[in-house]
Design a protein around this motif. Sequence first.
Motif, mmCIF file in Angstrom:
data_model
loop_
_atom_site.group_PDB
_atom_site.id
_atom_site.type_symbol
_atom_site.label_atom_id
_atom_site.label_comp_id
_atom_site.label_asym_id
_atom_site.label_seq_id
_atom_site.Cartn_x
_atom_site.Cartn_y
_atom_site.Cartn_z
ATOM 1 N N LYS A 123 39.186 -45.358 33.373
ATOM 2 C CA LYS A 123 39.904 -44.440 32.479
ATOM 3 C C LYS A 123 40.852 -45.169 31.528
ATOM 4 N N ASP A 124 41.918 -45.735 32.054
ATOM 5 C CA ASP A 124 42.957 -46.310 31.205
ATOM 6 C C ASP A 124 42.538 -47.667 30.651
ATOM 7 N N GLY A 125 42.618 -47.785 29.333
ATOM 8 C CA GLY A 125 42.152 -48.994 28.667
ATOM 9 C C GLY A 125 40.697 -48.891 28.269
ATOM 10 N N THR A 126 40.017 -47.878 28.774
ATOM 11 C CA THR A 126 38.594 -47.683 28.486
ATOM 12 C C THR A 126 38.389 -46.382 27.713
ATOM 13 N N LEU A 127 38.789 -45.272 28.322
ATOM 14 C CA LEU A 127 38.734 -43.976 27.633
ATOM 15 C C LEU A 127 40.017 -43.716 26.843
ATOM 16 N N PHE A 128 41.145 -44.215 27.375
ATOM 17 C CA PHE A 128 42.443 -43.954 26.760
ATOM 18 C C PHE A 128 43.177 -45.264 26.496
ATOM 19 N N ASN A 129 43.943 -45.282 25.406
ATOM 20 C CA ASN A 129 44.706 -46.467 25.038
ATOM 21 C C ASN A 129 45.693 -46.820 26.135
ATOM 22 N N PHE A 130 45.599 -48.008 26.666
ATOM 23 C CA PHE A 130 46.398 -48.384 27.830
ATOM 24 C C PHE A 130 47.890 -48.476 27.509
ATOM 25 N N ASN A 131 48.232 -49.268 26.507
ATOM 26 C CA ASN A 131 49.650 -49.501 26.227
ATOM 27 C C ASN A 131 50.373 -48.231 25.811
ATOM 28 N N GLU A 132 49.734 -47.407 24.995
ATOM 29 C CA GLU A 132 50.368 -46.170 24.551
ATOM 30 C C GLU A 132 50.615 -45.234 25.735
ATOM 31 N N THR A 133 49.575 -45.037 26.557
ATOM 32 C CA THR A 133 49.685 -44.114 27.682
ATOM 33 C C THR A 133 50.715 -44.585 28.691
ATOM 34 N N TRP A 134 50.535 -45.817 29.175
ATOM 35 C CA TRP A 134 51.379 -46.284 30.271
ATOM 36 C C TRP A 134 52.737 -46.766 29.794
ATOM 37 N N GLY A 135 52.859 -47.138 28.506
ATOM 38 C CA GLY A 135 54.171 -47.445 27.967
ATOM 39 C C GLY A 135 55.057 -46.204 27.974
ATOM 40 N N HIS A 136 54.513 -45.090 27.512
ATOM 41 C CA HIS A 136 55.253 -43.821 27.571
ATOM 42 C C HIS A 136 55.604 -43.475 29.009
ATOM 43 N N PHE A 137 54.626 -43.630 29.887
ATOM 44 C CA PHE A 137 54.838 -43.298 31.298
ATOM 45 C C PHE A 137 55.983 -44.118 31.892
ATOM 46 N N CYS A 138 55.927 -45.430 31.711
ATOM 47 C CA CYS A 138 56.965 -46.297 32.296
ATOM 48 C C CYS A 138 58.333 -46.000 31.710
ATOM 49 N N ASP A 139 58.409 -45.817 30.406
ATOM 50 C CA ASP A 139 59.701 -45.535 29.788
ATOM 51 C C ASP A 139 60.325 -44.269 30.372
ATOM 52 N N LEU A 140 59.523 -43.225 30.537
ATOM 53 C CA LEU A 140 60.026 -41.967 31.081
ATOM 54 C C LEU A 140 60.415 -42.119 32.556
ATOM 55 N N MET A 141 59.590 -42.833 33.326
ATOM 56 C CA MET A 141 59.899 -43.056 34.737
ATOM 57 C C MET A 141 61.207 -43.826 34.884
ATOM 58 N N PHE A 142 61.369 -44.879 34.109
ATOM 59 C CA PHE A 142 62.566 -45.712 34.230
ATOM 60 C C PHE A 142 63.821 -44.953 33.815
ATOM 61 N N ASP A 143 63.695 -44.118 32.772
ATOM 62 C CA ASP A 143 64.856 -43.331 32.343
ATOM 63 C C ASP A 143 65.348 -42.429 33.473
ATOM 64 N N THR A 144 64.404 -41.862 34.229
ATOM 65 C CA THR A 144 64.788 -40.966 35.321
ATOM 66 C C THR A 144 65.246 -41.742 36.549
ATOM 67 N N LEU A 145 64.522 -42.807 36.878
ATOM 68 C CA LEU A 145 64.825 -43.560 38.091
ATOM 69 C C LEU A 145 66.067 -44.433 37.974
ATOM 70 N N ALA A 146 66.347 -44.948 36.768
ATOM 71 C CA ALA A 146 67.431 -45.918 36.599
ATOM 72 C C ALA A 146 68.569 -45.425 35.713
ATOM 73 N N GLY A 147 68.365 -44.329 35.006
ATOM 74 C CA GLY A 147 69.432 -43.828 34.146
ATOM 75 C C GLY A 147 69.848 -44.840 33.094
ATOM 76 N N ASP A 148 71.130 -45.191 33.054
ATOM 77 C CA ASP A 148 71.648 -46.153 32.075
ATOM 78 C C ASP A 148 71.685 -47.588 32.605
ATOM 79 N N ASP A 149 71.099 -47.810 33.779
ATOM 80 C CA ASP A 149 71.125 -49.138 34.397
ATOM 81 C C ASP A 149 69.992 -49.991 33.806
ATOM 82 N N GLU A 150 70.288 -50.682 32.711
ATOM 83 C CA GLU A 150 69.265 -51.468 32.016
ATOM 84 C C GLU A 150 68.718 -52.615 32.873
ATOM 85 N N PRO A 151 69.570 -53.342 33.625
ATOM 86 C CA PRO A 151 69.016 -54.389 34.494
ATOM 87 C C PRO A 151 68.022 -53.833 35.530
#
Length: 241
Positions: free
Chosen positions: A17-45
């Motif tokens: 699926k990912d990287g084959t049917l769907f653009n990998f970086n776009e899909t999972w970049g959005h996913f990771c950014d959203l996950m990190f915002d929720t899991l880490a809040g303002d903790d950039e490190p």
Amino acid sequence: MKTAHSTNGFKAVLFDKDGTLFNFNETWGHFCDLMFDTLAGDDEPLKDRLAEVCGYDRASRTFKTGSLIVNASADEVNEAWSGLLPDRSLEEIVSLNHEVYASLPVFPTCDLSGVMTDLRDLGLKLGVATNDYEAGAVTQLQEASAMTLFDFVCGSDSGFGRKPEAGMVHGFCERMDIEPHEIIFVGDSTHDMDCARNADVGLSVAVLTGPATEEQLTGHADVILPSIGSLPGYLASRDVK
């Protein structure tokens, strides 16, 4: 309409699926950014540590070839993040994973409807095998109006094991009543190609729409194509046997 004979006896195509049917970086970049915002809040490190463990470069929004997010199952990624988040349970992270994934926009690598219609016109059954959760795959395909194009969709939690094991291919074979040598397996990583080899499929096809380069994929696949958009033409050009 072309007939099944133009595919040299192949009866089905099983896609990563990912990287084959769907653009990998776009899909999972959005996913990771959203996950990190929720899991880490303002903790950039902490965000940087979460990114490092899964192989994500936050600055370039790209992923390292062979990293967890590229090759591992969703469970393995969630477990790695859980190890950095002692105040959050694994169940909490898994639940958030499903919630975030359901909200993602979709980024197909090509005109999925057109490509899959061309393959069906060649008499081929179509399936998807991903190390993502099955529900995530179904959601993404539905969002892309592509779910009805496929005869089979499985994820790492569908009961067939995980790639690079052969179980997903065997599950597809059983459902479609075909043999592994009658399958074309298409993916964007060496992990996918290892799965194809372990299952002894008839043809392994690597595409260059994921993190892996042509150099990295050379020697792992029977053929390397720019994208799945090239697959119908490639199959139609093969000599009929």
